[in-house]
Design a protein around this motif. Sequence first.
Motif, PDB file in Angstrom:
ATOM      1  N   ASP A  12       0.819  -1.210   0.000  1.00  0.00           N
ATOM      2  CA  ASP A  12       0.000   0.000   0.000  1.00  0.00           C
ATOM      3  C   ASP A  12       0.855   1.262   0.000  1.00  0.00           C
ATOM      4  O   ASP A  12       0.405   2.326  -0.406  1.00  0.00           O
ATOM      5  CB  ASP A  12      -0.929   0.004   1.212  1.00  0.00           C
ATOM      6  N   ASP A  13       2.120   1.131   0.412  1.00  0.00           N
ATOM      7  CA  ASP A  13       3.032   2.273   0.409  1.00  0.00           C
ATOM      8  C   ASP A  13       3.708   2.469  -0.949  1.00  0.00           C
ATOM      9  O   ASP A  13       4.525   3.364  -1.122  1.00  0.00           O
ATOM     10  CB  ASP A  13       4.096   2.116   1.492  1.00  0.00           C
ATOM     11  N   GLU A  72       5.833   0.426  -2.377  1.00  0.00           N
ATOM     12  CA  GLU A  72       7.079  -0.350  -2.462  1.00  0.00           C
ATOM     13  C   GLU A  72       6.769  -1.759  -2.962  1.00  0.00           C
ATOM     14  O   GLU A  72       5.773  -2.364  -2.577  1.00  0.00           O
ATOM     15  CB  GLU A  72       7.756  -0.425  -1.098  1.00  0.00           C
ATOM     16  N   PRO A 103       5.071  -7.288   3.136  1.00  0.00           N
ATOM     17  CA  PRO A 103       4.045  -6.354   3.616  1.00  0.00           C
ATOM     18  C   PRO A 103       2.743  -7.096   3.927  1.00  0.00           C
ATOM     19  O   PRO A 103       2.420  -8.098   3.297  1.00  0.00           O
ATOM     20  CB  PRO A 103       3.842  -5.394   2.437  1.00  0.00           C
TER      21      PRO A 103
END
Length: 175
Positions: free
Chosen positions: A69-70, A72, A158
């Motif tokens: 979600d970031d 990355e 993640p």
Amino acid sequence: MITLTPIAAVAASHVEHLLDLAFGTDRHQRTAYRLREGVEALPELSLAALEDGKLIGSIQCWPIQLTGDDGESTPLILVGPVAVAPGRQRAGVGRMLMEAALAKADAAGREPMMLIGDASYYERFFDFSSRHTGGWAVPGPVERDRLLARLRPGQAVPGHGRLGPRVAALVPGDD
């Protein structure tokens, strides 16, 4: 006697025929196929099981990624399909292929691995689990408890993100 060899040593048409027998000709509609669109299987982890020169099983591993979600990206390896000729199923061929591919990946220090499969089987024998994948989105339908990951000590992924093919970006001037 069963021997394992790189899948590249077997005619692609033979592998496709085995996959049709094991999973049906409509298998290309499955979510796992969407995850690996546009990428080639990893040759060092993709194997064929031969008996008396005849293909009786195969495993393929694919470079995919989880985009968090970031934004990355975390590289992963999608395991599958693991196919065994109908007359040889439940004879340990698939397990032999899985053990060999995982051993090669572990020895090379490869990325975390994931698959879509029977949680009770893959967790019991190969340490795959759904505990890391609850927040992962996929490009198609999937039973959440069948979306599994296998992490070696020190690996992390993640908790939330979207799975997709790992396609190398073109470098300017490499047209």
